[in-house]
Each structure stands twice: as structure tokens, then as C-alpha cells.
Design a protein around this motif. Structure first.
Motif, short mmCIF file in Angstrom:
data_model
loop_
_atom_site.label_atom_id
_atom_site.label_comp_id
_atom_site.label_asym_id
_atom_site.label_seq_id
_atom_site.Cartn_x
_atom_site.Cartn_y
_atom_site.Cartn_z
N ALA A 186 0.85 -1.20 0.00
CA ALA A 186 0.00 0.00 0.00
C ALA A 186 0.87 1.24 0.00
CB ALA A 186 -0.93 0.02 1.20
N THR A 187 0.39 2.29 -0.65
CA THR A 187 0.98 3.63 -0.54
C THR A 187 0.28 4.37 0.58
OG1 THR A 187 1.53 3.68 -2.89
CG2 THR A 187 1.38 5.80 -1.77
N ILE A 188 1.03 5.20 1.31
CA ILE A 188 0.46 6.01 2.39
C ILE A 188 0.87 7.46 2.19
CG2 ILE A 188 0.25 4.15 4.08
CD1 ILE A 188 2.93 4.96 5.23
N ARG A 189 -0.01 8.40 2.58
CA ARG A 189 0.22 9.82 2.33
C ARG A 189 -0.15 10.64 3.56
NH1 ARG A 189 -1.90 11.39 -3.66
NH2 ARG A 189 -1.37 13.43 -2.73
N PRO A 190 0.74 11.55 4.02
CA PRO A 190 0.39 12.40 5.16
C PRO A 190 -0.67 13.44 4.85
CG PRO A 190 2.53 13.03 4.28
CD PRO A 190 2.12 11.77 3.57
N ASP A 191 -0.83 13.81 3.56
CA ASP A 191 -1.87 14.77 3.21
C ASP A 191 -3.24 14.08 3.11
OD1 ASP A 191 -1.13 13.33 0.98
OD2 ASP A 191 -1.39 15.00 -0.42
N MET A 192 -3.26 12.77 3.19
CA MET A 192 -4.50 11.98 3.26
C MET A 192 -4.33 11.00 4.42
SD MET A 192 -4.78 11.33 -0.88
CE MET A 192 -6.29 10.38 -0.79
N PRO A 193 -4.22 11.53 5.64
CA PRO A 193 -3.71 10.72 6.76
C PRO A 193 -4.60 9.56 7.17
CG PRO A 193 -4.58 12.81 7.55
CD PRO A 193 -4.54 12.91 6.05
N ALA A 210 6.98 6.26 -4.00
CA ALA A 210 7.90 6.87 -3.03
C ALA A 210 8.24 8.27 -3.55
CB ALA A 210 9.16 6.03 -2.87
N ASP A 211 7.88 9.30 -2.79
CA ASP A 211 8.00 10.66 -3.29
C ASP A 211 8.19 11.60 -2.10
OD1 ASP A 211 7.91 12.96 -4.81
OD2 ASP A 211 6.03 12.47 -5.83
N ALA A 212 8.91 12.68 -2.32
CA ALA A 212 9.12 13.67 -1.26
C ALA A 212 8.19 14.87 -1.38
CB ALA A 212 10.57 14.16 -1.25
N SER A 213 7.57 15.08 -2.57
CA SER A 213 6.69 16.22 -2.75
C SER A 213 5.64 15.90 -3.81
CB SER A 213 7.50 17.46 -3.15
OG SER A 213 6.65 18.59 -3.30
N PRO A 214 4.38 15.65 -3.40
CA PRO A 214 3.95 15.49 -2.01
C PRO A 214 4.51 14.20 -1.43
CG PRO A 214 2.18 14.87 -3.49
CD PRO A 214 3.26 15.43 -4.37
N VAL A 215 4.66 14.18 -0.11
CA VAL A 215 5.26 13.01 0.54
C VAL A 215 4.36 11.80 0.37
CG1 VAL A 215 5.95 12.01 2.75
CG2 VAL A 215 6.53 14.38 2.21
N ARG A 216 4.97 10.74 -0.12
CA ARG A 216 4.30 9.45 -0.22
C ARG A 216 5.33 8.35 0.07
NH1 ARG A 216 1.35 10.48 -5.91
NH2 ARG A 216 3.11 11.93 -6.04
N ASP A 217 5.00 7.44 0.96
CA ASP A 217 5.79 6.25 1.22
C ASP A 217 4.98 5.03 0.79
OD1 ASP A 217 7.50 8.02 2.40
OD2 ASP A 217 7.35 7.17 4.42
N PHE A 218 5.64 3.90 0.65
CA PHE A 218 4.86 2.69 0.44
C PHE A 218 5.39 1.55 1.31
CE2 PHE A 218 7.94 2.25 -3.12
CZ PHE A 218 8.34 0.92 -3.02
N ASN A 226 -1.66 7.47 9.29
CA ASN A 226 -1.74 7.62 10.73
C ASN A 226 -1.47 6.35 11.50
OD1 ASN A 226 -2.24 10.33 10.57
ND2 ASN A 226 -4.37 10.23 11.19
N ASN A 227 -1.84 5.18 10.93
CA ASN A 227 -1.66 3.95 11.70
C ASN A 227 -0.55 3.06 11.15
OD1 ASN A 227 -2.74 2.54 9.48
ND2 ASN A 227 -4.80 2.44 10.38
#
Length: 610
Positions: A9-16, A28-36, A84-85
Motif C-alpha cells: 500500500a501507498t500512504i500519504r500524510p496529506d491523506m492521513p 515513493a516521493d518527497a513532494s507530495p510526501v508518499r511512502d509505500f 496515521n496507523n
């Protein structure tokens, strides 16, 4: 062997709070931040060696940075994970990808974190604003974890190993390979170490590592004793790690010593897939007597970020003890035939267990108390979930009362719980454990309950419950206002109702078959009446049914003529009546003399209200 992810899954702080687990891409991106996140379940390796583990990702949008790869906890699911989780990334970057281009497969070396059969969980981020996009398991080219296996390595004899400082990682000390980095750790593997050495007796530690911060792994090692242990130190263990960072002990068989694994003053240590057993060890104590000196199978002291996963601790004098830990994970272990306790969270100081995750463990059969929280312990920000207890559940241990020096004082103080989560998917004897913290006006009535623990609550009520086969039925800690009514607490080995530092609690109309009935510690305005204390339990034949330590304004009866409680071992006569039992014209159903704290003990069981 090729594995596809069980979850990604991808996770995004702007969609917490948004779950993106069904997306066909991982970003995986720094702007907007996205991790997976990626998780694989590796099975079927058995005793073979993993000689290579490669993560393969298919790129669908070019980037100047393919991402930084970290291990992470495995307690997440693609169906519900959000920013968030999501579990945090581990502190070490285990691998990185540079420039990646569209339409190609890229490989990441994960050999250092795939020891064999295990759960492999990763979190990937990027410092670049030019995001890297990969195909997810829902996409056309799902990620792959590709393992190359070698035959089981032969095991060779080696003398006990002692390593002090990074310079001690040498061939002479059993190091077979490695340079001490995260991607190339020192490897101590496939040794058979006998605790009995010529001229030295039998005892000590099999492998002792201290004062190191180089990455190392102890793997597929056997530590045993060919004779009876006859030398002893409290610092002995089959594997002892002191003041180390970035170490792993995995897939090893550790038996016969005083303790299996001890970790002290250390951080970022993982203990996984090991088989540990400790038998009683008796040493002469003088005068013809003997003292049992064996410790638990595992001890974790004053350490941070320790992961204990997929170990089998059986049989052990006791399972695992822990104190002074922060960020400890205890997951997927088996505590079987482990004496008094499976997992012991000790006290002896402030913040003794902080931020622990205790999940999906098996406690029992043959383990008396699954988790014991000792008196004086301070357990905070800890989650206990998904554990199976076939023994007596969770023991919130009452304070030890000194019988000397000075008498009648608490040795360690009360256990303290705060900001914890204990979920109802913890089952004891097939029933859920209910834990309430910080509640107000909560009531539970007539539902299946294995154990009930209430902490820092107000105006709580528990009614018409049937709880049995545990060490404590109902535990109240810092509860202000509660009613425990019409409950049946049966086959309780110690405390039917146990309360610490609570007030204005009424306990009435209950049937209690327990070793210690009801006990209060430092509580006030408690009211106990019309209960039936029916004996039983493990302690003194159930003789000590009521205790009130340093209570104030407590009452163990409802006055005359309503009366107090029925006590199975009350044997006085009933010839008189009246508030002072001085009117001797016939029985009134109340004993003529008080019984302990109860001024008006009942001669017959009180009919429980329905």
C-alpha cells in the motif's frame, strides 16, 4: 523461490486517514510526501541457508531516485493501513535505489534481513520530489521476493565465544563472514557450543557479546551442556548481549544453561525463530540444602527497540522477563510449559515498560500465568492484542507486603498502568479479555468475559458476568465509583476481585470461588456485602477470603439486620440477635461473632439476585 507480497500500500500524510491499499501503483516521493509498504510471508525455507534475497520492483514512471528501504513492524494490513496507523520505518536504511527508468525491473538486495522462514515487512521513502512509481500486487507486474537457497550448513564444535568491542569480531571468535555493516553484518553461524569445557567445569555463557555497535547476526547456533551445570553466575546465559546495538540472534537452539538469551543495556536487537529451553538447576546452599538458580528462557533489561518474534520458549523454568524497556515488540512467540509465567513485566522503577507491542503470542498450555505485571511496574503506551491464553490469563500482581523492617509496608508499591490498549481479541480459555481505561459511566452486563481489568475509570458497573479459570477475575486500578453485582467468579486461583487505589466501589450479590476472595489495597469507601465466599483456589485452601490493606472508611457488611457476607470457613454459632448480637432468644441468620472485617457474617449463602 519466488514470493509475491501478501500486502502492499501507498500512504500519504496529506491523506492521513485514507487507505490506498487497492491502488495498482506504489509510490515513493518527497513532494507530495508518499511512502509505500510491502510485506511478504516467507515459508518453506526450513533448515536451508538463504544465500541471496532480492526484491524485484517494476518501474512504471521514471525517477532520479528509486527510494530508501527500511524494515518495519509487520502489524499492518493493506486493507486498513493509512499514514496515521502505519508502522514507523526502522532507524537503518538497509538499501537504496538510484535512478530508475520506466518499463524495467529493479532489484534490491535484502539478504541481510531474510534469514529464512519469516515475515518480511518494508517501508520505502524517497528524498526526491521526482517520485518513483512501481507496479503494486494489484498491477500488471507485481513485486517479487526472489530467494536463492543453499544446503543446510554443517555444524561444527566451537569453544564458548567472548567478544568485547567491535575488534572482537574475528575468525577466532567464530565469525565466518561479514564486515559489520547493515548490508554485510558479521555472521557467527552453524556452531555447536558446549558449556562444559576441560578444566573449567560446566556453566558460563555460550556466546557473550558486549560493547559493540557493528551489525552482527548469530544464526543456526546450538548451545548446550554435555554435563550437569556446576558453575554459576547471574550473568550466565547461552547467549548474553550487553551494551550492543544492531545485533540479531536467529534460528538457534539454546538449552541447558542458566538462561537462554539475555539482552541488557542494548538497542536495535532482534531475536527471532529460536528454540529455547531452561531446566531447573540446583546448587548447594550449605547445610545440605539446595537452591534453584536457573533463570527464565529470555531476559530483556534496560534496552530499547528489541524485537522478539517467532521464538519457542519451552520448556522453561519461566518464559521471558522484561524491565526498563522502550519500544519492545513481542510477536508470534510460543510460551509453552513455562512454569509460573510466560511474560513477566517487572517493576523496580519508573516507566519499566514503555511503548511495547505484545501481539499474536501463544501462552500455554502448561504456562501458569500468561502475562504477569509485577507490583511496582509502570506499564505505559503498550498494546496487547491477539494473544491466546490457555492458562490463567493476565496477572496484575498485588503489592508485596513486608513482614519486617518495618512491618506492614509495601516493598515495591502498586503497579501502574496508563495509556495502554488491551484488545478483546486476546482470549483466555476461549473468552475475550476486557480492558477499560479512562472510561466514565461504562457498564457491561451478561456478556462472555474471560477477565475484566478496569483502570482509571469512574462510575463503572459489571453485572451478571461468569468468569472462571483465571488468576484474577475482576481487577480495578484507580477506579472511582463502581458496582460489581450478581457476578459468578469461579475456579479463580487467587483473587475474585482485586482493587488498588480505588474508592466508592460496591461489591454485592456475587458468588466467589477463589483462593483469596476479595482484596483491597490503599482504597477507601468500599462496600462489600451479600456475597458468597465459597473457598477454593490455589492459596491456603481459600482460607484468606477478605483483605483490606490500608483501607479507610471501608465496610464489609451492610449493617444490621441486612448483614454481611457468607464465608465458607466461618464456624461460629448463631444463638443471638440484635446489632450487638446480645439478644439471645434465638438465631437471626447472622453469626454471633464477627469474622475478620465482617461484623455480621451470614450463616447461610445469600441468594444471588436475578
Amino acid at each position: 523461490m519466488v514470493f509475491r507480497p501478501t500486502d502492499d500500500a501507498t500512504i500519504r500524510p496529506d491523506m492521513p486517514t485514507t487507505n490506498l491499499g487497492t491502488s495498482s501503483t506504489l509510490v515513493a516521493d518527497a513532494s507530495p510526501v508518499r511512502d509505500f509498504l510491502l510485506r511478504f510471508s516467507v515459508t518453506g525455507v526450513g533448515s536451508c541457508q538463504v544465500t541471496s534475497a532480492k526484491l524485484r520492483l517494476f518501474q512504471v514512471d521514471s525517477s532520479d531516485r528509486g527510494g530508501d528501504f527500511h524494515t518495519t513492524a509487520s502489524n499492518w494490513s493493506e486493507a486498513i493501513v493509512t499514514w496515521n496507523n502505519a508502522p514507523a520505518a526502522g532507524p537503518k536504511t538497509i538499501a537504496s535505489l538510484g535512478s530508475v527508468s520506466t518499463g524495467k525491473w529493479f532489484e534490491v538486495d535484502l539478504t541481510s534481513v531474510v534469514p529464512g522462514d519469516s515475515i518480511v515487512s518494508l517501508r520505502v521513502s524517497s528524498p526526491s520530489s521526482d517520485g518513483a512509481y512501481y507496479s503494486s500486487k494489484e498491477g500488471a507486474n507485481p513485486p517479487q521476493l526472489v530467494l536463492t537457497l543453499g544446503p543446510p550448513a554443517s555444524s561444527n564444535s566451537h569453544a564458548p565465544i567472548f567478544i568485547d568491542g567491535n575488534s572482537g569480531f574475528t575468525y577466532a571468535n567464530g565469525v565466518r563472514s561479514g564486515s559489520g555493516t547493515a548490508s554485510d553484518p558479521y555472521v557467527i553461524s552453524n556452531w555447536d557450543i558446549d558449556l562444559c569445557q576441560p578444566g573449567a567445569g560446566c556453566g558460563g555463557s555460550g556466546i557473550f557479546v558486549r560493547n559493540t555497535d557493528a551489525n552482527f547476526v548469530i544464526r543456526n547456533v546450538r548451545v548446550r551442556s554435555s554435563g550437569s551445570i556446576n558453575t554459576f553466575s547471574y550473568y550466565d546465559a547461552d547467549v548474553y548481549l550487553y551494551n550492543v546495538a544492531d545485533g540479531r540472534v536467529e534460528n538457534s537452539t539454546l538449552s541447558d544453561g542458566r538462561s537462554g538469551i539475555t539482552v541488557e543495556g542494548s538497542k536495535y536487537v532482534t531475536l527471532s525463530g529460536n528454540n529455547l529451553s531452561v531446566q531447573p538447576i540446583y546448587m548447594s546452599s550449605g547445610g545440605g540444602g539446595e537452591t534453584q538458580v536457573a533463570g527464565p528462557c529470555m531476559s530483556i533489561h534496560s534496552s530499547t527497540s528489541i524485537v522478539v518474534s517467532r521464538n519457542t520458549l519451552s520448556p522453561c523454568v519461566n518464559g521471558m522477563e522484561s524491565f526498563g524497556t522502550t519500544g519492545m515488540v513481542v510477536s508470534g512467540n510460543k510460551f509453552v510449559q513455562d512454569g509460573v509465567y510466560g511474560l513477566f513485566l517487572e517493576g523496580y522503577g519508573a516507566a519499566s515498560t514503555v511503548g511495547a507491542l505484545i501481539e499474536i503470542n501463544q501462552f500455554g498450555p502448561g504456562t501458569d500465568r500468561g502475562i504477569e505485571i509485577n507490583d511496582g511496574a509502570n506499564v505505559t503506551q503498550t498494546t496487547i492484542s491477539g494473544n491466546i491464553f490457555s492458562g490463567q490469563g493476565i496477572d496484575l500482581h498485588p503489592p508485596t507486603i513486608a513482614d519486617c523492617c518495618p512491618s506492614n509496608t509495601m516493598v515495591y508499591g502498586l503497579a501502574q498502568l496508563s495509556s495502554n490498549t488491551i484488545t478483546t481479541d486476546n482470549l483466555v480459555n476461549g473468552k475475550p479479555i476486557y480492558y477499560f481505561e479512562g472510561c466514565s459511566g461504562t457498564s457491561i452486563n451478561g456478556i462472555p468475559v474471560g477477565q475484566l481489568i478496569v483502570v482509571n475509570c469512574m462510575n463503572f458497573q459489571a453485572s451478571n458476568l461468569q468468569i472462571g479459570g483465571v488468576i484474577e477475575g475482576i481487577v480495578l486500578s484507580n477506579v472511582h465509583g463502581a458496582t460489581i453485582i450478581n457476578d459468578t467468579l469461579s475456579n479463580i486461583s487467587r483473587f475474585g476481585v482485586l482493587a488498588f487505589n480505588s474508592d466508592h466501589v460496591t461489591v454485592t450479590g456475587n458468588n466467589i470461588t477463589a483462593g483469596n476472595g476479595i482484596q483491597f489495597y490503599v482504597s477507601s469507601n468500599m462496600l462489600v456485602y451479600h456475597n458468597n465466599f465459597l473457598g477454593g483456589g490455589d492459596f491456603a485452601g481459600g482460607a484468606y477470603q477478605g483483605m483490606d490493606y490500608k483501607g479507610s472508611y471501608d465496610s464489609w457488611d451492610y449493617g444490621y439486620p441486612s448483614g454481611g457476607n457468607f464465608w465458607w470457613n466461618y464456624n461460629a454459632t448463631d444463638n443471638c440477635g440484635g446489632p450487638q448480637q446480645e439478644v439471645c432468644t434465638g438465631p437471626d441468620g447472622i453469626g454471633d461473632t464477627p469474622f475478620g472485617l465482617d461484623r455480621y457474617p451470614l450463616m447461610k449463602p445469600y441468594p444471588v439476585q436475578t
